[in-house]
Every structure is written in structure tokens, then in C-alpha cells.
Design a protein around this motif. Sequence first.
Motif, PDB file in Angstrom:
ATOM      1  N   LEU A 197       0.843  -1.210   0.000  1.00  0.00           N
ATOM      2  CA  LEU A 197       0.000   0.000   0.000  1.00  0.00           C
ATOM      3  C   LEU A 197       0.871   1.251   0.000  1.00  0.00           C
ATOM      4  CD1 LEU A 197      -2.825  -0.999   2.523  1.00  0.00           C
ATOM      5  CD2 LEU A 197      -3.037  -0.707   0.038  1.00  0.00           C
ATOM      6  N   GLY A 198       1.945   1.230   0.788  1.00  0.00           N
ATOM      7  CA  GLY A 198       2.856   2.376   0.801  1.00  0.00           C
ATOM      8  C   GLY A 198       3.519   2.589  -0.546  1.00  0.00           C
ATOM      9  N   ALA A 199       3.922   1.503  -1.213  1.00  0.00           N
ATOM     10  CA  ALA A 199       4.540   1.624  -2.531  1.00  0.00           C
ATOM     11  C   ALA A 199       3.542   2.151  -3.560  1.00  0.00           C
ATOM     12  CB  ALA A 199       5.096   0.277  -2.970  1.00  0.00           C
ATOM     13  N   ALA A 200       2.280   1.724  -3.440  1.00  0.00           N
ATOM     14  CA  ALA A 200       1.253   2.248  -4.349  1.00  0.00           C
ATOM     15  C   ALA A 200       1.097   3.754  -4.166  1.00  0.00           C
ATOM     16  CB  ALA A 200      -0.076   1.536  -4.086  1.00  0.00           C
ATOM     17  N   LEU A 201       1.153   4.200  -2.904  1.00  0.00           N
ATOM     18  CA  LEU A 201       1.009   5.633  -2.628  1.00  0.00           C
ATOM     19  C   LEU A 201       2.192   6.420  -3.187  1.00  0.00           C
ATOM     20  CD1 LEU A 201      -0.480   7.959  -1.228  1.00  0.00           C
ATOM     21  CD2 LEU A 201       0.770   7.379   0.872  1.00  0.00           C
ATOM     22  N   THR A 202       3.404   5.952  -2.927  1.00  0.00           N
ATOM     23  CA  THR A 202       4.582   6.701  -3.387  1.00  0.00           C
ATOM     24  C   THR A 202       4.660   6.748  -4.906  1.00  0.00           C
ATOM     25  OG1 THR A 202       5.974   4.716  -3.208  1.00  0.00           O
ATOM     26  CG2 THR A 202       5.913   6.204  -1.313  1.00  0.00           C
ATOM     27  N   GLN A 203       4.426   5.613  -5.556  1.00  0.00           N
ATOM     28  CA  GLN A 203       4.466   5.610  -7.017  1.00  0.00           C
ATOM     29  C   GLN A 203       3.300   6.394  -7.605  1.00  0.00           C
ATOM     30  OE1 GLN A 203       7.526   4.978  -7.386  1.00  0.00           O
ATOM     31  NE2 GLN A 203       7.428   3.385  -8.977  1.00  0.00           N
ATOM     32  N   GLY A 204       2.169   6.381  -6.904  1.00  0.00           N
ATOM     33  CA  GLY A 204       1.027   7.180  -7.370  1.00  0.00           C
ATOM     34  C   GLY A 204       1.334   8.671  -7.317  1.00  0.00           C
ATOM     35  N   ILE A 205       1.996   9.114  -6.240  1.00  0.00           N
ATOM     36  CA  ILE A 205       2.388  10.530  -6.135  1.00  0.00           C
ATOM     37  C   ILE A 205       3.384  10.883  -7.232  1.00  0.00           C
ATOM     38  CG2 ILE A 205       3.610  12.204  -4.696  1.00  0.00           C
ATOM     39  CD1 ILE A 205       2.442  10.760  -2.245  1.00  0.00           C
ATOM     40  N   ALA A 206       4.369   9.995  -7.468  1.00  0.00           N
ATOM     41  CA  ALA A 206       5.344  10.248  -8.526  1.00  0.00           C
ATOM     42  C   ALA A 206       4.662  10.357  -9.883  1.00  0.00           C
ATOM     43  CB  ALA A 206       6.393   9.136  -8.550  1.00  0.00           C
ATOM     44  N   ALA A 207       3.711   9.463 -10.142  1.00  0.00           N
ATOM     45  CA  ALA A 207       2.990   9.500 -11.416  1.00  0.00           C
ATOM     46  C   ALA A 207       2.199  10.795 -11.551  1.00  0.00           C
ATOM     47  CB  ALA A 207       2.062   8.290 -11.518  1.00  0.00           C
ATOM     48  N   LEU A 208       1.534  11.217 -10.467  1.00  0.00           N
ATOM     49  CA  LEU A 208       0.740  12.446 -10.506  1.00  0.00           C
ATOM     50  C   LEU A 208       1.621  13.659 -10.806  1.00  0.00           C
ATOM     51  CD1 LEU A 208      -2.005  13.796 -10.056  1.00  0.00           C
ATOM     52  CD2 LEU A 208      -1.430  13.971  -7.620  1.00  0.00           C
ATOM     53  N   LEU A 209       2.778  13.723 -10.165  1.00  0.00           N
ATOM     54  CA  LEU A 209       3.693  14.845 -10.404  1.00  0.00           C
ATOM     55  C   LEU A 209       4.164  14.879 -11.860  1.00  0.00           C
ATOM     56  CD1 LEU A 209       5.893  14.608  -7.170  1.00  0.00           C
ATOM     57  CD2 LEU A 209       4.243  16.407  -7.715  1.00  0.00           C
ATOM     58  N   LEU A 210       4.431  13.718 -12.408  1.00  0.00           N
ATOM     59  CA  LEU A 210       4.966  13.659 -13.765  1.00  0.00           C
ATOM     60  C   LEU A 210       3.888  13.866 -14.823  1.00  0.00           C
ATOM     61  CD1 LEU A 210       7.384  10.665 -13.157  1.00  0.00           C
ATOM     62  CD2 LEU A 210       8.070  13.012 -13.680  1.00  0.00           C
ATOM     63  N   VAL A 211       2.718  13.277 -14.619  1.00  0.00           N
ATOM     64  CA  VAL A 211       1.643  13.411 -15.607  1.00  0.00           C
ATOM     65  C   VAL A 211       1.094  14.829 -15.622  1.00  0.00           C
ATOM     66  CG1 VAL A 211      -0.707  12.661 -16.176  1.00  0.00           C
ATOM     67  CG2 VAL A 211       1.018  10.969 -15.552  1.00  0.00           C
ATOM     68  N   SER A 212       1.022  15.455 -14.453  1.00  0.00           N
ATOM     69  CA  SER A 212       0.454  16.805 -14.362  1.00  0.00           C
ATOM     70  C   SER A 212       1.425  17.895 -14.782  1.00  0.00           C
ATOM     71  CB  SER A 212      -0.026  17.071 -12.936  1.00  0.00           C
ATOM     72  OG  SER A 212       1.085  17.104 -12.035  1.00  0.00           O
ATOM     73  N   GLY A 213       2.683  17.516 -15.040  1.00  0.00           N
ATOM     74  CA  GLY A 213       3.681  18.511 -15.418  1.00  0.00           C
ATOM     75  C   GLY A 213       4.244  19.276 -14.245  1.00  0.00           C
ATOM     76  N   ALA A 214       4.021  18.763 -13.004  1.00  0.00           N
ATOM     77  CA  ALA A 214       4.508  19.451 -11.807  1.00  0.00           C
ATOM     78  C   ALA A 214       5.835  18.848 -11.339  1.00  0.00           C
ATOM     79  CB  ALA A 214       3.463  19.351 -10.700  1.00  0.00           C
ATOM     80  N   TYR A 215       6.649  18.427 -12.269  1.00  0.00           N
ATOM     81  CA  TYR A 215       7.929  17.788 -11.918  1.00  0.00           C
ATOM     82  C   TYR A 215       8.802  18.721 -11.086  1.00  0.00           C
ATOM     83  CZ  TYR A 215      12.734  16.133 -12.427  1.00  0.00           C
ATOM     84  OH  TYR A 215      14.017  15.740 -12.185  1.00  0.00           O
ATOM     85  N   HIS A 216       9.352  18.142 -10.009  1.00  0.00           N
ATOM     86  CA  HIS A 216      10.356  18.845  -9.211  1.00  0.00           C
ATOM     87  C   HIS A 216      11.312  17.791  -8.692  1.00  0.00           C
ATOM     88  CE1 HIS A 216      12.273  21.293  -6.112  1.00  0.00           C
ATOM     89  NE2 HIS A 216      11.788  22.355  -6.754  1.00  0.00           N
ATOM     90  N   LEU A 217      12.580  18.005  -8.885  1.00  0.00           N
ATOM     91  CA  LEU A 217      13.573  16.986  -8.557  1.00  0.00           C
ATOM     92  C   LEU A 217      13.480  16.540  -7.107  1.00  0.00           C
ATOM     93  CD1 LEU A 217      16.022  15.227  -9.189  1.00  0.00           C
ATOM     94  CD2 LEU A 217      17.478  17.231  -8.755  1.00  0.00           C
ATOM     95  N   SER A 218      13.415  17.470  -6.183  1.00  0.00           N
ATOM     96  CA  SER A 218      13.404  17.090  -4.766  1.00  0.00           C
ATOM     97  C   SER A 218      12.169  16.268  -4.416  1.00  0.00           C
ATOM     98  CB  SER A 218      13.478  18.336  -3.884  1.00  0.00           C
ATOM     99  OG  SER A 218      12.370  19.187  -4.119  1.00  0.00           O
ATOM    100  N   ALA A 219      11.033  16.588  -5.033  1.00  0.00           N
ATOM    101  CA  ALA A 219       9.803  15.841  -4.746  1.00  0.00           C
ATOM    102  C   ALA A 219       9.889  14.412  -5.276  1.00  0.00           C
ATOM    103  CB  ALA A 219       8.606  16.554  -5.359  1.00  0.00           C
ATOM    104  N   ILE A 220      10.346  14.260  -6.529  1.00  0.00           N
ATOM    105  CA  ILE A 220      10.460  12.925  -7.117  1.00  0.00           C
ATOM    106  C   ILE A 220      11.499  12.101  -6.358  1.00  0.00           C
ATOM    107  CG2 ILE A 220      11.144  11.640  -9.176  1.00  0.00           C
ATOM    108  CD1 ILE A 220       8.443  12.888  -9.451  1.00  0.00           C
TER     109      ILE A 220
END
Length: 406
Positions: free
Chosen positions: A81-104
Amino acid sequence: MTRPLQNSSFRWFFTGRLVSLLGSSMAPVAIAFAVLESSHSAGDLGIVLAARSIPLVLFLLVGGAVADRMSRGALLVMSNLGAALTQGIAALLLVSGAYHLSAIASVEFLNGTLTAFTSPALRGIVPQLVAGIDNQRANSLLATAKNAISVAGPTASGLVVAAWGGGWAIAADAATYLVAAFCMARLDLPEHAPGPRSALVQDLRAGWSAFRSLPWVCATVAAFAVTNCVYVGVWNVLGPTTAKASIGAVSWGVVLSTRAVGVLVSSAAMYRVRLRRLLSAGQMCFALGALPLVALGLRRSVFWLVPSALAAGLGQGVMGIAWDTSLQEHVPNALLSRIAAYDDLVSFIAVPIGQVAVAPLAAALGDAHVVVAGGILFGAAALAPLLFRSVRGLEQKPKPQPTPAT
């Protein structure tokens, strides 16, 4: 009942691992292209990959201790469940164009931390699932699935990345973790009966003491440290360079694919093959990994390299199942996750040494000489544990007999 898939808990576990492995095999390609698409910087990609790798080393031993302290089934549900959450956040940041190195990098650090807890639990839970059935057959099924997916997964990821982008491929990875968590929640495991509660540091010390008290484990893990150092350093770094000057890139790809096929074939064959001294046989088969290194260093043609790579893959597949089965049958389950964690840590700690040292050695001695020497060292290290009586004499437990119908 000696067929693991007849056990409902193992079926759920196998399904969860199958789905999770598919997502995990897609992740490296997906994260690489997603970060490059968003940052156009190889430096950013290196930071993100390091952020995921560092916690695997930092927290692996803690993960092993925790997996021996609590229900492994519950731990696998939480980690997925934790891995789903972390990868989901990474996907959201990348798909939405809100990429930030420190966040990823932060979410990938968390993902790597979760993996450090997942791996020891996975290795410790199999004997609980197949108690009274057949550890070797269970390991064969799991290894066959893993090896098959390792061939198909990157291709699937490439197709998703090409069609929709790396962010969506990471989102698919997140979804597989949710499915895996659901499957792990369905496991029917023996009730966890923890012993006297002790400090985590004490558990780690007890795991280290148990690890050192098993000469056959120490000898084999030390051999893995050497062979991993050679394989990653010589085969992965110098291999392409040497192949480019001799057989060419296309033939090198054929050699790598042939080795992967060998691993897959032997993993599947071990479902049927039983060997009394399984670990000794595994060590001898593992030594076949020296053949393609020596053939490559001697600048032999692809007609020599392909069969030697196939033999190396077959040997690697046998050794993987022999090692997991031996640990599960001869190490107390209450210590198995900690022993597995120390195994992983020692086995891979020399990998960076090989990666860094091989180039200077090649510059001083020549690529071909280093590759041949690496092959000889690989074979010697793989066979060295057979010098120990505890390795030679370790016997596989008798195959469980089918339960008679009533």
C-alpha cells in the motif's frame, strides 16, 4: 498435496507477486524516461535512481528484523500500500507537469525504503505458505514467473512509455501494488506468536550471531559477494566494450537474451528435478557462469559465446532455487528474514567496488586480460564453498508425499 498452487494462500501470494513483478519490471524504464522527459537532465536521473537505491542498503537489516518480529503478511500488505502511494504521487507529479527533482527523489527514497522491508519478508514468508508441501516447487514457480516477466516487462513498459509517456507507466506500476496488497491480505498464515519483546538492536545482533553460526551460509554468501562483484563489474561494464570490438552490438544482444532464456528454462525445470545435495549441485552449476567471461575475453566468436551464455543462465537458475530452498529448509523461520537480509547486504555490498575498479584495471592490464581473469575468479569463487563440509554435506529434505484421499 505437493503442488503449491493447490494451496489457496500460495495462489493468492503467487498472483500478487506476478502482478507486482510486472509493475516492478516496468518501473526502471518508466522512471528513466519520465524523468528525462520532464527534466532533460541525466544528472537528475542519476539523483533519482540513487535516492531509490540508498535506502535499500541503509534499511535492509532493519527490514529483516521487523519481518521476523511481526506478521509478514501484514507487513507485505502495508508495504505494498505504501509503494502504491509513493508511485502514485510520482505518477501524478509527472503526468500533471509538476515535476520537481526534490519531490520525485523524496518519493523514490520512500519507495526504496519500503522495498528494504518487503524483500526480507518475501523470502521469509514462503515456508509459512507451503509448510508440508514443497519449498522447491514453490521457489521454481516464483523464479519462473520472475524470470519470464523480466524478459517481457521492460518491453511492455517501453510500449506504454511510447504511447502515453513515462508518467502513465509509473501509474500502472502504482496500480499493480494495489492489486498485490489485496492479494497479500487474502493470505491465511499461521498465527504470529512473537517471542519476548526485545530492542531492535538486539534482534539485529541475534540475526548476525545466527548468520555467523552457519558456516554453509557464510561461505556461500561470501562467494556471492565475489561473483556479483565480477559479474556486474566485468560482464556489465567491460562486456559491451569487448563485444563491440569483437562480435558487435547485435550479437551481444543475442548473447544476453540467450543467457536470460537459460535462467528461465532451468527455473522451470527445477519444478520437476530433485537433487539430494541440492546446494552442492547449485554451486557446481553456478560455476558455469565463468564460461562466457572466458570466451569473451579470448575473443571467441558468437558461436562460442551463445552456448556458453546459455550454460551460464542454466546454472544461475539452478543456483537461485537451490539457495532459496536450502535457506528455507535449514534456517529457523523465526530468523529467516534476518538471515536473508544479511545475505542480501553482504552479497551486493561489493558490487560498487567492481563497477569502480574494473575500468582502471582494464586500462592497466587490457580489457581481454581482465575479462578472462574475471571469468577464472568467478568460477573459483562459485566452487570455493564446496571446500566446506557443511556445504557439501547439506541435504535437501525428502519430498513431501501426497496426502491420501479419505
